[in-house]
Design a protein around this motif. Structure first.
Motif, PDB file in Angstrom:
ATOM      1  N   GLU A   1       0.469 -24.951 -33.235  1.00 41.79           N
ATOM      2  CA  GLU A   1      -0.535 -25.775 -32.874  1.00 41.79           C
ATOM      3  C   GLU A   1      -1.402 -25.099 -31.761  1.00 41.79           C
ATOM      4  O   GLU A   1      -0.779 -24.303 -30.968  1.00 41.79           O
ATOM      5  CB  GLU A   1       0.166 -27.076 -32.283  1.00 41.79           C
ATOM      6  CG  GLU A   1       0.975 -27.047 -31.201  1.00 41.79           C
ATOM      7  CD  GLU A   1       1.599 -28.459 -30.682  1.00 41.79           C
ATOM      8  OE1 GLU A   1       0.820 -29.134 -30.043  1.00 41.79           O
ATOM      9  OE2 GLU A   1       2.651 -28.710 -30.738  1.00 41.79           O
ATOM     10  N   SER A   2      -2.509 -25.738 -31.716  1.00 42.17           N
ATOM     11  CA  SER A   2      -3.365 -25.354 -30.454  1.00 42.17           C
ATOM     12  C   SER A   2      -2.977 -25.359 -29.261  1.00 42.17           C
ATOM     13  O   SER A   2      -2.172 -26.479 -28.895  1.00 42.17           O
ATOM     14  CB  SER A   2      -4.969 -25.743 -30.663  1.00 42.17           C
ATOM     15  OG  SER A   2      -4.686 -27.164 -30.413  1.00 42.17           O
TER      16      SER A   2
ATOM     17  N   SER B   1      -1.972 -25.380 -20.772  1.00 39.75           N
ATOM     18  CA  SER B   1      -1.119 -24.919 -21.821  1.00 39.75           C
ATOM     19  C   SER B   1      -0.079 -25.773 -22.055  1.00 39.75           C
ATOM     20  O   SER B   1       0.580 -26.281 -21.049  1.00 39.75           O
ATOM     21  CB  SER B   1      -0.699 -23.396 -21.605  1.00 39.75           C
ATOM     22  OG  SER B   1      -1.971 -22.415 -21.727  1.00 39.75           O
TER      23      SER B   1
ATOM     24  N   SER C   1      -2.573 -19.434 -28.914  1.00 38.39           N
ATOM     25  CA  SER C   1      -2.230 -19.751 -30.412  1.00 38.39           C
ATOM     26  C   SER C   1      -3.141 -19.425 -31.185  1.00 38.39           C
ATOM     27  O   SER C   1      -2.978 -19.132 -32.599  1.00 38.39           O
ATOM     28  CB  SER C   1      -1.354 -21.188 -30.534  1.00 38.39           C
ATOM     29  OG  SER C   1      -2.158 -22.153 -30.040  1.00 38.39           O
ATOM     30  N   ASP C   2      -4.443 -19.888 -30.945  1.00 36.03           N
ATOM     31  CA  ASP C   2      -5.736 -19.946 -31.964  1.00 36.03           C
ATOM     32  C   ASP C   2      -6.064 -18.482 -32.385  1.00 36.03           C
ATOM     33  O   ASP C   2      -6.638 -18.192 -33.269  1.00 36.03           O
ATOM     34  CB  ASP C   2      -6.779 -20.449 -31.513  1.00 36.03           C
ATOM     35  CG  ASP C   2      -7.395 -20.076 -30.198  1.00 36.03           C
ATOM     36  OD1 ASP C   2      -6.667 -19.610 -29.543  1.00 36.03           O
ATOM     37  OD2 ASP C   2      -8.504 -20.561 -29.668  1.00 36.03           O
TER      38      ASP C   2
END
Length: 255
Positions: free
Chosen positions: A77-78, A114, A67-68
């Motif tokens: 969100e990370s 994750s 996601s980043d």
């Protein structure tokens, strides 16, 4: 069949088995451009697993990013994975290959701690249709414009994700401004881009093409990760032929 984590130049040279099926779709011409992008962004904006037949022939894939760095128009969100696409060639379906791919990926993501997986499902049969992901265990968490955002929990039951607002407008004085954002990740987008470049030359200075590489900065500026816009309006979702490009430009040139 076996699953291989995409890492090498040999792996990249066989990326996008969706575009190498027989009969070959006309948008396979976009393969070199997409594979070039893949090589530039591997292990950053894109990761992948390939499903291989004997002799390392690639017959399926899952491509994603964390996601980043994911090139998607969301604030996520990370610690979440975003799936760009998955595919198994038609002649190999029903043999357990997709399940093998998906489970290998799940185990990899669990090892990376994750939180879960996001994916955009479409209403288009045969192309990332949302029902395919429901069968894999995803749940719909948002719906808009006919599409569905789905989530598969791993370490976290829910995820924080917000869509970005689209901020596209015509900025040049030319009669027709074609804005291309990204459009190199998928051979479909790459073939559309090649058609645009070719056809636009027919209209000379009346048509200006502005190409902007996909990046997190681009997404925050435009609210778009991938797309083609003519005078600020979205065009060409999916495969595009030259005559469709020509027609769209001619319509935009009408007073």
């Amino acid at each position: 069949m076996k699953v291989r984590y995409v890492q090498t130049a040999e792996d990249i040279a066989q990326a996008y088995p969706c575009a190498t099926e027989s009969p070959t779709p006309f948008w396979a011409e976009g393969l070199p451009l997409s594979r070039s992008w893949f090589a530039e962004c591997l292990m950053k904006q894109i990761h992948g697993f390939h499903l291989e037949e004997d002799h390392r022939k690639v017959i399926g894939h899952i491509y994603w990013a964390f996601s980043d760095q994911a090139l998607v128009p969301y604030e996520i969100e990370s610690g979440v994975a975003y799936m760009y696409c998955n595919w198994v060639q038609r002649q190999y379906r029903g043999m357990g290959g997709m399940s093998m791919l998906f489970q290998e990926w799940i185990e990899f993501l669990k090892a990376q701690q994750s939180k879960g997986i996001l994916v955009d499902g479409t209403q288009i049969e045969g192309y990332m249709h949302y029902r395919h992901f429901l069968k894999l265990g995803f749940e719909v968490i948002r719906e808009w414009n006919g599409g569905k955002l789905l989530y598969y929990p791993l370490a976290q039951a829910a995820v924080q994700v917000e869509p970005m607002a689209t901020k596209i407008s015509k900025s040049s004085a030319s009669e027709v401004e074609v804005l291309v954002i990204g459009s190199r990740f998928c051979p479909v987008g790459s073939s559309a881009l090649l058609s645009l470049r070719k056809v636009a030359k027919e209209f000379g200075e009346r048509v200006v093409i502005q190409e902007i590489p996909a990046s997190r900065e681009t997404i925050h500026r435009y609210g778009v990760a991938d797309g083609i816009f003519i005078n600020g309006k979205p065009k060409f979702f999916g495969p595009v032929r030259e005559n469709q490009v020509r027609q769209a430009i001619e319509e935009a040139l009408k007073p």
